[in-house]
Design a protein around this motif. Structure first.
Motif, PDB file in Angstrom:
ATOM      1  N   GLN A   1       0.860  -1.432  -0.157  1.00  0.00           N
ATOM      2  CA  GLN A   1      -0.504   0.528   0.524  1.00  0.00           C
ATOM      3  C   GLN A   1       0.906   1.048  -0.080  1.00  0.00           C
ATOM      4  O   GLN A   1       1.797   1.550   0.866  1.00  0.00           O
ATOM      5  N   VAL A   2       0.654   1.924  -0.355  1.00  0.00           N
ATOM      6  CA  VAL A   2       1.180   2.799  -1.325  1.00  0.00           C
ATOM      7  C   VAL A   2       0.954   4.235  -0.239  1.00  0.00           C
ATOM      8  O   VAL A   2      -0.808   4.371  -0.003  1.00  0.00           O
ATOM      9  N   GLN A   3       1.782   5.306   0.735  1.00  0.00           N
ATOM     10  CA  GLN A   3       1.219   5.802   1.737  1.00  0.00           C
ATOM     11  C   GLN A   3       2.344   7.045   1.572  1.00  0.00           C
ATOM     12  O   GLN A   3       3.354   6.777   1.363  1.00  0.00           O
TER      13      GLN A   3
ATOM     14  N   GLY B   1       5.986   2.100   0.732  1.00  0.00           N
ATOM     15  CA  GLY B   1       4.781   0.812  -0.357  1.00  0.00           C
ATOM     16  C   GLY B   1       6.214   1.129  -1.284  1.00  0.00           C
ATOM     17  O   GLY B   1       7.290   1.273  -1.221  1.00  0.00           O
ATOM     18  N   SER B   2       4.966   0.428  -2.232  1.00  0.00           N
ATOM     19  CA  SER B   2       5.129  -0.093  -3.754  1.00  0.00           C
ATOM     20  C   SER B   2       5.367   0.845  -4.952  1.00  0.00           C
ATOM     21  O   SER B   2       4.837   0.886  -6.040  1.00  0.00           O
TER      22      SER B   2
ATOM     23  N   SER C   1       2.151   3.122  -8.867  1.00  0.00           N
ATOM     24  CA  SER C   1       2.703   1.733  -8.104  1.00  0.00           C
ATOM     25  C   SER C   1       2.155   0.622  -8.935  1.00  0.00           C
ATOM     26  O   SER C   1       2.913  -0.787  -8.208  1.00  0.00           O
TER      27      SER C   1
ATOM     28  N   TYR D   1      -1.966  11.175  -3.730  1.00  0.00           N
ATOM     29  CA  TYR D   1      -2.008  11.259  -2.341  1.00  0.00           C
ATOM     30  C   TYR D   1      -1.735  11.661  -1.490  1.00  0.00           C
ATOM     31  O   TYR D   1      -1.061  13.193  -1.449  1.00  0.00           O
TER      32      TYR D   1
END
Length: 121
Positions: free
Chosen positions: A1-3, A26-27, A101, A110
């Motif tokens: 999960q990207v954050q 994250g990725s 991602s 984001y």
């Protein structure tokens, strides 16, 4: 999960300085842009500064000459050095980024969780 995870902020007297940091985790495969926006009570969220990947930073007129945005590409991190802070800079500061991602997907926006900056007179 990207954050996006922010740190920094706090209470400072007018004329003082603070430094905000925001790291993408994250990725993450690509970041198009990283930046900062702020929202004061009763006001709309506004651009503070942004830094396109491979481009030049740009700033809101209200912070030019006082704030500096910088990026560490190796750490997927953006910084905001805030100098000569004034009471009107008081706001919640949000990190934002346009990133992806998955190379097959378009970039998405984001947001960090926000950090309070309070400048006393």
């Amino acid at each position: 999960q990207v954050q996006l995870v922010e740190s920094g902020g706090g209470l400072v007297q007018a004329g003082g300085s603070l430094r905000l940091s925001c790291a993408a985790s994250g990725s993450v495969v690509n970041i198009d842009l990283m930046g900062w926006r702020r929202q004061a009570p009763g006001k709309q969220r506004e651009l503070v500064a942004q830094f396109p990947t491979g481009g030049r930073p740009n700033y809101a007129d209200s912070v030019k000459g006082r704030f500096i945005i910088d990026r560490d590409y190796t750490k997927n991190t953006v910084y905001l050095q805030m100098n000569n802070l004034q009471p009107e800079d008081t706001a919640v500061y949000y990190c934002n980024a346009l990133m992806k991602s998955d190379w097959r997907e378009p970039s998405s926006a984001y947001w960090g969780q926000g950090t309070q900056v309070t400048v006393s007179s």
